[in-house]
Design a protein around this motif. Sequence first.
Motif, PDB file in Angstrom:
ATOM      1  N   MET A   1       5.397  19.504 -24.047  1.00  0.00           N
ATOM      2  CA  MET A   1       5.374  20.858 -24.620  1.00  0.00           C
ATOM      3  C   MET A   1       4.019  21.111 -25.259  1.00  0.00           C
ATOM      4  O   MET A   1       3.547  20.312 -26.071  1.00  0.00           O
ATOM      5  CB  MET A   1       6.477  21.013 -25.667  1.00  0.00           C
ATOM      6  N   THR A   2       3.361  22.203 -24.914  1.00  0.00           N
ATOM      7  CA  THR A   2       2.036  22.522 -25.426  1.00  0.00           C
ATOM      8  C   THR A   2       2.131  23.127 -26.815  1.00  0.00           C
ATOM      9  O   THR A   2       2.964  23.995 -27.079  1.00  0.00           O
ATOM     10  CB  THR A   2       1.323  23.507 -24.479  1.00  0.00           C
ATOM     11  N   LEU A   3       1.280  22.679 -27.698  1.00  0.00           N
ATOM     12  CA  LEU A   3       1.234  23.212 -29.052  1.00  0.00           C
ATOM     13  C   LEU A   3       0.748  24.658 -29.020  1.00  0.00           C
ATOM     14  O   LEU A   3      -0.272  24.964 -28.419  1.00  0.00           O
ATOM     15  CB  LEU A   3       0.296  22.360 -29.907  1.00  0.00           C
ATOM     16  N   ASP A   4       1.476  25.550 -29.674  1.00  0.00           N
ATOM     17  CA  ASP A   4       1.112  26.968 -29.741  1.00  0.00           C
ATOM     18  C   ASP A   4       0.697  27.287 -31.172  1.00  0.00           C
ATOM     19  O   ASP A   4       1.520  27.266 -32.091  1.00  0.00           O
ATOM     20  CB  ASP A   4       2.299  27.835 -29.319  1.00  0.00           C
TER      21      ASP A   4
ATOM     22  N   LEU B   1     -12.884  31.187 -41.400  1.00  0.00           N
ATOM     23  CA  LEU B   1     -12.481  32.395 -40.688  1.00  0.00           C
ATOM     24  C   LEU B   1     -13.537  32.700 -39.644  1.00  0.00           C
ATOM     25  O   LEU B   1     -14.720  32.858 -39.973  1.00  0.00           O
ATOM     26  CB  LEU B   1     -12.354  33.586 -41.654  1.00  0.00           C
ATOM     27  N   VAL B   2     -13.131  32.773 -38.371  1.00  0.00           N
ATOM     28  CA  VAL B   2     -14.093  33.017 -37.302  1.00  0.00           C
ATOM     29  C   VAL B   2     -13.511  33.996 -36.282  1.00  0.00           C
ATOM     30  O   VAL B   2     -12.321  34.293 -36.293  1.00  0.00           O
ATOM     31  CB  VAL B   2     -14.500  31.705 -36.593  1.00  0.00           C
ATOM     32  N   ARG B   3     -14.397  34.477 -35.406  1.00  0.00           N
ATOM     33  CA  ARG B   3     -13.971  35.380 -34.341  1.00  0.00           C
ATOM     34  C   ARG B   3     -14.432  34.850 -32.996  1.00  0.00           C
ATOM     35  O   ARG B   3     -15.591  34.438 -32.844  1.00  0.00           O
ATOM     36  CB  ARG B   3     -14.539  36.788 -34.553  1.00  0.00           C
ATOM     37  N   ALA B   4     -13.529  34.859 -32.027  1.00  0.00           N
ATOM     38  CA  ALA B   4     -13.840  34.389 -30.676  1.00  0.00           C
ATOM     39  C   ALA B   4     -13.604  35.498 -29.667  1.00  0.00           C
ATOM     40  O   ALA B   4     -12.792  36.405 -29.902  1.00  0.00           O
ATOM     41  CB  ALA B   4     -12.984  33.178 -30.324  1.00  0.00           C
ATOM     42  N   ALA B   5     -14.296  35.425 -28.546  1.00  0.00           N
ATOM     43  CA  ALA B   5     -14.049  36.368 -27.454  1.00  0.00           C
ATOM     44  C   ALA B   5     -12.727  36.044 -26.775  1.00  0.00           C
ATOM     45  O   ALA B   5     -11.910  36.926 -26.495  1.00  0.00           O
ATOM     46  CB  ALA B   5     -15.195  36.331 -26.457  1.00  0.00           C
ATOM     47  N   VAL B   6     -12.507  34.745 -26.510  1.00  0.00           N
ATOM     48  CA  VAL B   6     -11.279  34.281 -25.857  1.00  0.00           C
ATOM     49  C   VAL B   6     -10.837  32.990 -26.534  1.00  0.00           C
ATOM     50  O   VAL B   6     -11.662  32.138 -26.864  1.00  0.00           O
ATOM     51  CB  VAL B   6     -11.498  34.013 -24.352  1.00  0.00           C
ATOM     52  N   ALA B   7      -9.540  32.857 -26.744  1.00  0.00           N
ATOM     53  CA  ALA B   7      -8.973  31.599 -27.230  1.00  0.00           C
ATOM     54  C   ALA B   7      -7.693  31.336 -26.454  1.00  0.00           C
ATOM     55  O   ALA B   7      -6.992  32.273 -26.051  1.00  0.00           O
ATOM     56  CB  ALA B   7      -8.679  31.682 -28.724  1.00  0.00           C
ATOM     57  N   ASP B   8      -7.389  30.070 -26.231  1.00  0.00           N
ATOM     58  CA  ASP B   8      -6.071  29.782 -25.668  1.00  0.00           C
ATOM     59  C   ASP B   8      -5.111  29.429 -26.806  1.00  0.00           C
ATOM     60  O   ASP B   8      -5.511  29.365 -27.974  1.00  0.00           O
ATOM     61  CB  ASP B   8      -6.143  28.702 -24.582  1.00  0.00           C
ATOM     62  N   ARG B   9      -3.868  29.221 -26.476  1.00  0.00           N
ATOM     63  CA  ARG B   9      -2.852  29.047 -27.511  1.00  0.00           C
ATOM     64  C   ARG B   9      -2.976  27.720 -28.255  1.00  0.00           C
ATOM     65  O   ARG B   9      -2.379  27.556 -29.326  1.00  0.00           O
ATOM     66  CB  ARG B   9      -1.454  29.204 -26.894  1.00  0.00           C
ATOM     67  N   ALA B  10      -3.774  26.813 -27.733  1.00  0.00           N
ATOM     68  CA  ALA B  10      -4.037  25.556 -28.427  1.00  0.00           C
ATOM     69  C   ALA B  10      -5.264  25.641 -29.324  1.00  0.00           C
ATOM     70  O   ALA B  10      -5.615  24.665 -29.984  1.00  0.00           O
ATOM     71  CB  ALA B  10      -4.211  24.423 -27.421  1.00  0.00           C
TER      72      ALA B  10
ATOM     73  N   GLU C   1     -10.324  38.113 -29.413  1.00  0.00           N
ATOM     74  CA  GLU C   1     -10.223  39.382 -28.699  1.00  0.00           C
ATOM     75  C   GLU C   1      -9.229  39.299 -27.552  1.00  0.00           C
ATOM     76  O   GLU C   1      -8.619  40.293 -27.178  1.00  0.00           O
ATOM     77  CB  GLU C   1     -11.609  39.781 -28.192  1.00  0.00           C
ATOM     78  N   ARG C   2      -9.048  38.073 -27.024  1.00  0.00           N
ATOM     79  CA  ARG C   2      -8.070  37.863 -25.950  1.00  0.00           C
ATOM     80  C   ARG C   2      -7.514  36.452 -26.071  1.00  0.00           C
ATOM     81  O   ARG C   2      -8.262  35.515 -26.353  1.00  0.00           O
ATOM     82  CB  ARG C   2      -8.738  38.074 -24.589  1.00  0.00           C
ATOM     83  N   VAL C   3      -6.214  36.309 -25.905  1.00  0.00           N
ATOM     84  CA  VAL C   3      -5.565  35.001 -25.953  1.00  0.00           C
ATOM     85  C   VAL C   3      -4.962  34.708 -24.584  1.00  0.00           C
ATOM     86  O   VAL C   3      -4.283  35.555 -24.002  1.00  0.00           O
ATOM     87  CB  VAL C   3      -4.476  34.950 -27.043  1.00  0.00           C
ATOM     88  N   VAL C   4      -5.225  33.503 -24.071  1.00  0.00           N
ATOM     89  CA  VAL C   4      -4.719  33.093 -22.754  1.00  0.00           C
ATOM     90  C   VAL C   4      -3.884  31.824 -22.915  1.00  0.00           C
ATOM     91  O   VAL C   4      -3.918  31.163 -23.957  1.00  0.00           O
ATOM     92  CB  VAL C   4      -5.879  32.848 -21.765  1.00  0.00           C
ATOM     93  N   ASP C   5      -3.158  31.497 -21.894  1.00  0.00           N
ATOM     94  CA  ASP C   5      -2.350  30.283 -21.916  1.00  0.00           C
ATOM     95  C   ASP C   5      -3.230  29.048 -21.751  1.00  0.00           C
ATOM     96  O   ASP C   5      -4.327  29.111 -21.178  1.00  0.00           O
ATOM     97  CB  ASP C   5      -1.304  30.320 -20.805  1.00  0.00           C
ATOM     98  N   VAL C   6      -2.742  27.934 -22.247  1.00  0.00           N
ATOM     99  CA  VAL C   6      -3.460  26.669 -22.107  1.00  0.00           C
ATOM    100  C   VAL C   6      -3.620  26.340 -20.618  1.00  0.00           C
ATOM    101  O   VAL C   6      -2.675  26.466 -19.842  1.00  0.00           O
ATOM    102  CB  VAL C   6      -2.705  25.540 -22.825  1.00  0.00           C
ATOM    103  N   GLY C   7      -4.835  25.977 -20.242  1.00  0.00           N
ATOM    104  CA  GLY C   7      -5.126  25.657 -18.854  1.00  0.00           C
ATOM    105  C   GLY C   7      -5.899  26.743 -18.142  1.00  0.00           C
ATOM    106  O   GLY C   7      -6.483  26.500 -17.080  1.00  0.00           O
ATOM    107  N   GLU C   8      -5.910  27.959 -18.722  1.00  0.00           N
ATOM    108  CA  GLU C   8      -6.653  29.050 -18.088  1.00  0.00           C
ATOM    109  C   GLU C   8      -8.153  28.956 -18.326  1.00  0.00           C
ATOM    110  O   GLU C   8      -8.940  29.528 -17.560  1.00  0.00           O
ATOM    111  CB  GLU C   8      -6.132  30.403 -18.574  1.00  0.00           C
ATOM    112  N   LEU C   9      -8.574  28.274 -19.377  1.00  0.00           N
ATOM    113  CA  LEU C   9      -9.998  28.128 -19.650  1.00  0.00           C
ATOM    114  C   LEU C   9     -10.523  26.880 -18.954  1.00  0.00           C
ATOM    115  O   LEU C   9      -9.929  25.803 -19.050  1.00  0.00           O
ATOM    116  CB  LEU C   9     -10.253  28.010 -21.152  1.00  0.00           C
ATOM    117  N   ASP C  10     -11.635  27.029 -18.251  1.00  0.00           N
ATOM    118  CA  ASP C  10     -12.306  25.877 -17.674  1.00  0.00           C
ATOM    119  C   ASP C  10     -12.843  25.020 -18.820  1.00  0.00           C
ATOM    120  O   ASP C  10     -13.500  25.534 -19.724  1.00  0.00           O
ATOM    121  CB  ASP C  10     -13.466  26.354 -16.802  1.00  0.00           C
ATOM    122  N   PRO C  11     -12.576  23.725 -18.827  1.00  0.00           N
ATOM    123  CA  PRO C  11     -13.065  22.878 -19.917  1.00  0.00           C
ATOM    124  C   PRO C  11     -14.555  23.001 -20.173  1.00  0.00           C
ATOM    125  O   PRO C  11     -15.006  22.879 -21.320  1.00  0.00           O
ATOM    126  CB  PRO C  11     -12.688  21.462 -19.455  1.00  0.00           C
ATOM    127  N   ASP C  12     -15.334  23.267 -19.114  1.00  0.00           N
ATOM    128  CA  ASP C  12     -16.783  23.357 -19.276  1.00  0.00           C
ATOM    129  C   ASP C  12     -17.232  24.637 -19.975  1.00  0.00           C
ATOM    130  O   ASP C  12     -18.390  24.723 -20.403  1.00  0.00           O
ATOM    131  CB  ASP C  12     -17.477  23.253 -17.916  1.00  0.00           C
TER     132      ASP C  12
END
Length: 259
Positions: free
Chosen positions: A1-4, A173-182, A210-221
């Motif tokens: 189970m992935t940590l959310d 406190l920070v701001r990101a363009a994209v973050a996944d749920r982990a 600004e956008r949240v995606v599921d774990v695995g959608e971001l390329d590790p690089d």
Amino acid sequence: MTLDKTVGSAAEAVADIGTGSSLAVGGFGLAGIPWFLIEALLEQGADDLTIVSNNCGVDGGGLGLLLEAHRIRRVIASYVGENKEFARQYLAGELTVELTPQGTLAERLRAGGSGIGAFFTPTGVGTLVAEGGLPWRYHPDGSVAVASPPKEVRTFHGREMLLEESIVTDYALVRAAVADRAGNCVFHAAARNFNPPAAMAGRITVVEAERVVDVGELDPDEIHLPGIFVQRVVELTPQQAARKGIEKRTTRPREEALS
């Protein structure tokens, strides 16, 4: 189970920040600042805060809102910037300000997040940064109430360097363009600025994305900040994500218009 790590709102994300807390805050001027986390903290009511950030926002925006409400006791920053209220409070003896060379500040945050207690740097050798005497706080009459202490200077490889302590804060406190749920984060261009080292320095780090995606959608690089440094993620609405202020707009006429 992935940590959310997502939470329902900015208000929920900052609810446990208490009076007297220290916070590392990302951004440079108004670029990449966590607008909604700052405003939620203003609404929440915590005061007597210590803020570590490149600067303290502007009049009427960003960290300037907390400053105007007299919720900040101490600031560790690189420069005063465009914030007139920041300068006024500092010179009036209402605010303690530790001005730090910009690269040194970034490294103090990064080192804190990496578990490094202190480091030596040539930046500031031969100046008041090393020798002490920089005004940290003034008396209302303009005399110096608290001055910076001298720092240890040693020679490495034939070059003098001074000792700088790392920074660890209660929260970040920070701001990101994209973050996944982990909590893995990607920043956009210059908005990356101080966000990664600020996030590393916080014991509890909160990201507004600004956008949240599921774990695995971001390329590790493409990940700029690993999720191990993040405890909470707030997803912004499209309308909130579109809010990006600037300090000064500078333009010039298009060549075709001139002709």
